[in-house]
Scaffold this motif. Structure first.
Motif, short mmCIF file in Angstrom:
data_model
loop_
_atom_site.label_atom_id
_atom_site.label_comp_id
_atom_site.label_asym_id
_atom_site.label_seq_id
_atom_site.Cartn_x
_atom_site.Cartn_y
_atom_site.Cartn_z
N PHE A 151 -1.28 5.42 6.03
CA PHE A 151 -1.42 6.84 5.48
C PHE A 151 -0.63 7.79 6.07
O PHE A 151 -0.34 9.01 5.81
CB PHE A 151 -2.97 7.10 5.18
N LEU A 172 1.26 9.53 -4.44
CA LEU A 172 0.22 10.30 -3.94
C LEU A 172 0.50 10.77 -2.64
O LEU A 172 0.23 12.12 -2.22
CB LEU A 172 -1.01 9.46 -3.72
N PHE A 173 1.44 10.08 -1.86
CA PHE A 173 1.91 10.72 -0.43
C PHE A 173 2.78 12.02 -0.80
O PHE A 173 2.69 12.94 0.02
CB PHE A 173 2.86 9.72 0.31
N ILE A 226 0.92 -1.09 0.02
CA ILE A 226 -0.22 -0.08 -0.06
C ILE A 226 1.03 1.22 0.09
O ILE A 226 0.61 2.10 -0.67
CB ILE A 226 -0.82 -0.03 1.22
N HIS A 277 -7.32 12.12 3.88
CA HIS A 277 -7.99 11.62 2.71
C HIS A 277 -8.59 9.87 2.87
O HIS A 277 -9.68 9.62 2.47
CB HIS A 277 -6.96 11.44 1.65
N LYS A 329 2.46 1.57 -3.49
CA LYS A 329 1.42 2.03 -4.50
C LYS A 329 0.94 3.48 -4.24
O LYS A 329 0.75 4.03 -5.35
CB LYS A 329 0.51 1.06 -4.66
N HIS A 330 0.99 4.28 -3.21
CA HIS A 330 0.43 5.29 -2.91
C HIS A 330 1.64 6.49 -2.59
O HIS A 330 1.52 7.40 -2.32
CB HIS A 330 -0.31 5.39 -1.71
N SER A 331 2.91 6.05 -3.06
CA SER A 331 4.02 6.66 -2.62
C SER A 331 4.09 8.33 -3.26
O SER A 331 4.10 9.08 -2.86
CB SER A 331 5.27 6.06 -3.02
N LEU A 339 -1.24 13.23 0.07
CA LEU A 339 -2.15 12.46 0.53
C LEU A 339 -1.71 12.14 1.92
O LEU A 339 -0.63 11.83 2.30
CB LEU A 339 -2.03 11.07 -0.53
#
Length: 116
Positions: free
Chosen positions: A69, A24-25, A17, A33, A20-22, A29
């Motif tokens: 997150f 966006l962070f 996770i 969110h 995959k969200h790096s 993010l």
């Protein structure tokens, strides 16, 4: 209706996770969110007239993911701060080099005027 997800023991859900969200962070993010998505998810389930106890169970499955997150956002804030410090240091070094170059030019002009 029962639903369960089983991952291999060596499968690192948090790492997947976070990876995959790096991107966006790095763009801001964070857990707020996550909270919004969880709230929309719960509202959608309510609109679909899913039983409240099932909604609670569904949210309970998602809730342990929230700290990912929080950590992802903190890590990228630190990276951003380090990059900013590095840019400032490089700018200071460039300014110092420019000042030294100006001093050398002034000395060269002064010496050249004294010789003529």
């Amino acid at each position: 209706m029962a639903f369960s997800v089983r991952f291999p023991q060596d499968f690192d859900v948090e790492k997947v996770i976070a990876d995959k969200h790096s991107r966006l962070f790095s763009r801001g993010l964070d857990e707020s969110h996550f909270d919004m998505v969880a709230a929309h998810f719960a509202a959608t389930l309510r609109d679909l007239q899913v039983k409240p106890d099932l909604i609670d169970k569904a949210i309970a499955v998602l809730a342990p993911l929230r700290p990912i997150f929080q950590r992802g956002a903190r890590i990228h804030q630190r990276i951003k701060a380090k990059k900013k410090k590095t840019i400032i240091r490089l700018a200071l070094v460039a300014a110092a080099i420019a000042i030294v170059a100006i001093i050398i030019i002034i000395i060269a002009i002064t010496v050249s005027r004294q010789e003529s």
